[in-house]
Design a protein around this motif. Structure first.
Motif, PDB file in Angstrom:
ATOM      1  N   GLN A 138      46.022  76.146  68.712  1.00 40.41           N
ATOM      2  CA  GLN A 138      46.852  75.662  67.621  1.00 40.41           C
ATOM      3  C   GLN A 138      48.292  76.109  67.861  1.00 40.41           C
ATOM      4  N   PRO A 139      49.229  75.151  67.925  1.00 34.81           N
ATOM      5  CA  PRO A 139      50.618  75.526  68.156  1.00 34.81           C
ATOM      6  C   PRO A 139      51.114  76.481  67.076  1.00 34.81           C
ATOM      7  N   LYS A 209      53.757  81.539  72.625  1.00 31.59           N
ATOM      8  CA  LYS A 209      53.049  82.809  72.635  1.00 31.59           C
ATOM      9  C   LYS A 209      51.667  82.552  73.209  1.00 31.59           C
ATOM     10  N   HIS A 210      51.446  83.007  74.432  1.00 29.82           N
ATOM     11  CA  HIS A 210      50.200  82.712  75.144  1.00 29.82           C
ATOM     12  C   HIS A 210      49.976  83.800  76.184  1.00 29.82           C
ATOM     13  N   ALA A 258      42.912  77.869  87.224  1.00 30.25           N
ATOM     14  CA  ALA A 258      42.325  77.801  85.884  1.00 30.25           C
ATOM     15  C   ALA A 258      43.259  78.439  84.853  1.00 30.25           C
ATOM     16  N   GLU A 259      43.898  79.559  85.202  1.00 30.39           N
ATOM     17  CA  GLU A 259      44.811  80.185  84.252  1.00 30.39           C
ATOM     18  C   GLU A 259      46.037  79.311  84.013  1.00 30.39           C
ATOM     19  N   VAL A 260      46.536  78.659  85.072  1.00 33.66           N
ATOM     20  CA  VAL A 260      47.661  77.739  84.910  1.00 33.66           C
ATOM     21  C   VAL A 260      47.247  76.559  84.029  1.00 33.66           C
ATOM     22  N   THR A 261      46.024  76.065  84.208  1.00 34.60           N
ATOM     23  CA  THR A 261      45.537  74.935  83.409  1.00 34.60           C
ATOM     24  C   THR A 261      45.531  75.280  81.927  1.00 34.60           C
ATOM     25  N   LEU A 262      45.083  76.492  81.575  1.00 34.89           N
ATOM     26  CA  LEU A 262      45.081  76.905  80.176  1.00 34.89           C
ATOM     27  C   LEU A 262      46.509  76.978  79.626  1.00 34.89           C
ATOM     28  N   ALA A 263      47.430  77.465  80.433  1.00 31.87           N
ATOM     29  CA  ALA A 263      48.821  77.562  79.988  1.00 31.87           C
ATOM     30  C   ALA A 263      49.435  76.182  79.774  1.00 31.87           C
ATOM     31  N   LEU A 264      49.176  75.259  80.705  1.00 30.15           N
ATOM     32  CA  LEU A 264      49.707  73.896  80.556  1.00 30.15           C
ATOM     33  C   LEU A 264      49.104  73.206  79.340  1.00 30.15           C
ATOM     34  N   TYR A 266      48.187  74.588  76.613  1.00 35.27           N
ATOM     35  CA  TYR A 266      48.876  75.136  75.438  1.00 35.27           C
ATOM     36  C   TYR A 266      50.274  74.541  75.297  1.00 35.27           C
ATOM     37  N   LEU A 267      51.046  74.518  76.387  1.00 24.61           N
ATOM     38  CA  LEU A 267      52.405  73.980  76.329  1.00 24.61           C
ATOM     39  C   LEU A 267      52.397  72.523  75.898  1.00 24.61           C
ATOM     40  N   HIS A 268      51.484  71.739  76.468  1.00 24.71           N
ATOM     41  CA  HIS A 268      51.435  70.319  76.136  1.00 24.71           C
ATOM     42  C   HIS A 268      51.012  70.093  74.691  1.00 24.71           C
ATOM     43  N   SER A 269      50.220  71.009  74.137  1.00 19.05           N
ATOM     44  CA  SER A 269      49.841  70.889  72.727  1.00 19.05           C
ATOM     45  C   SER A 269      51.057  71.057  71.822  1.00 19.05           C
TER      46      SER A 269
END
Length: 456
Positions: A138-139, A209-210, A258-264, A266-269
């Motif tokens: 959730q942003p 914040k991630h 995989a860690e980069v995927t989670l960060a992207l 979040y950013l895209h959300s």
């Protein structure tokens, strides 16, 4: 394809933390750092900042619209000498085996469902298995704390340099913790036409914040410079580790991807496009987890944008062709990153000139070495595709299509988000004492900070 040239420039990296540590102006809550947490600890990992660490080949220098000059000018400049340990591995049909050293020997038992006897197994009812990715974050808007001045910090040393300024390791005089302060020279920011990007960087960092993104504590300025206070990431760049290793084994590349995927995700959300994904912008915290740094090209884009910026090797074809683009450019860059981690070089790299790189990108022909795992190659083919109707991450399922790919079958996304999976490499640093041994040394700044006078 546009007539684009290229002007080399160094990048200044930022720094970050993994959770809310004390504000730099807060009184110290800890009096001792003698008991560092275990690798699986949830405590915030310090974060750091650094430039590219000297000249690499031009493919990894970031470029912006204002930096594209005539191709003949760019190609006629003599290339800078490369550092021996950072030279790009050349494509080869039978590469040397993965070299392990005492400090970077991957231990990936916990990447796949843990079998280590020292660990407590997690029941399937509690651990979210692959194929059931975690719900979209959730942003939330994070408000940076307090106002700082140079008087709040003691400058220790330079961690990195770039076209706009440099990054310093500093120690707070209030809580004795170590931070990284990114200093941008106002005159250079204006000269390079980076005012908008600099404002975007501050605004984006204030919002995010991630666990896999850097933390910005606050900003301040004087007549000559802008200052950004961030956590010190001690482990250095993923770029340095990749060059020492030549290329990563399949499970190691999978962990970082995989860690980069989670960060992207979040950013895209939050409708943020990152636009500068590359190993130099991925820092390792003291436990070996990633921190994405340098948000100089990040931008909030609800639909499409046309700005020409990024790093030549990592530019998507729609960016090179000056077409409008969306978040899908980050998924293309993820494909290039995975390819580079697995092979030691980027798929469109060309030693001749950036113009050749752009031509290769537009043509889109990728030669996959035989040692790449079939599942990895299938994912790369679905990420590194100019057809936006087929590029994973840009389809109806969004980032979940990437997470659900067979290459990530072993990844337990919920545990990874919590950093409950051991990293394959733990940097050899001493926590909490400002250990900057993983960063190159640079000549120190001669111009005094904190000047008063006319503000450009």
């Amino acid at each position: 394809m546009p007539t684009l040239g290229f002007l080399k420039k160094k990048r200044t990296k930022d720094s970050t933390g993994s959770r809310d540590l004390d504000s730099p102006s807060s009184p110290s809550k800890e009096t001792s750092f003698q008991n560092p947490p275990s690798a699986s600890s949830k405590t915030g990992a310090p974060s750091g900042t650094k430039s590219s660490g000297g000249p690499h080949h031009s493919a990894h220098d970031s470029v912006t619209t204002s930096q594209f000059t005539q191709a003949s000018t760019a190609s006629s400049k003599p290339s800078e000498p490369m550092k021996a340990q950072q030279a790009y591995a050349t494509p080869q049909s039978s590469p040397e085996p993965y070299q392990q050293t005492q400090h970077n020997a991957p231990s990936i038992q916990n990447l796949i469902h843990p079998t280590n006897s020292n660990q407590t197994s997690v029941p399937a009812s509690q651990a979210m298995q692959y194929g059931q990715p975690i719900p979209a974050a959730q942003p939330q808007v994070r408000v940076t704390k307090g106002k700082y001045t140079l008087a709040d910090f003691t400058i220790q040393r330079t961690l990195g340099t770039g076209s706009f300024g440099r990054v310093h390791l500093v120690q707070s005089k209030h809580n004795q913790r170590f931070y990284a302060v990114k200093v941008l020279k106002k005159a250079q920011v204006v000269k390079m036409k980076q005012v908008e990007h600099t404002n975007d960087e501050r605004r984006m960092l204030q919002q995010v914040k991630h666990p896999f993104l850097i933390t910005l504590w606050g900003t301040f300025q004087d007549a000559k410079n802008l200052y950004m206070v961030m956590d010190f990431v001690e482990g250095g760049e993923l770029f340095s580790l990749l060059r020492k290793s030549q290329r990563f084994p399949n499970p190691v590349a999978k962990f970082y991807a995989a860690e980069v995927t989670l960060a992207l995700d979040y950013l895209h959300s939050m409708n943020i496009i990152y636009r500068d994904l590359k190993p130099e912008n991925l820092l390792l915290d003291r436990h070996g987890h990633l921190k994405i740094t340098d948000f100089g090209f990040a931008k909030e884009v609800p639909d499409i944008t046309w700005t020409l910026c990024g790093t030549p090797d990592y530019l998507a074809p729609e960016v090179v062709a000056s077409k409008g683009y969306n978040k899908s450019v980050d998924w293309w860059s993820l494909g290039i990153l995975i390819f580079e981690m697995l092979c030691g070089y980027t798929p469109f790299w060309d030693a001749g000139s950036p113009m050749n790189i752009y031509r290769n990108i537009v043509e889109g022909r990728v030669k996959y070495p035989p040692y790449i795992h079939p599942d990895a190659q299938d994912l790369l083919q679905k990420l590194i595709t100019p057809d936006l109707t087929k590029r994973l991450g840009n389809l109806h399922g969004g980032s979940k299509d990437v997470m659900n790919h067979p290459w990530f079958a072993e990844v337990t996304w919920e545990r990874l988000q919590k950093k409950d999976i051991d990293a394959p490499y733990v940097p050899p640093v001493r926590a909490g004492v400002g250990d900057a041994s993983q960063f190159d040394k640079y000549p120190e700044e001669t111009e005094a900070y904190g000047q008063t006078g006319e503000d450009p």
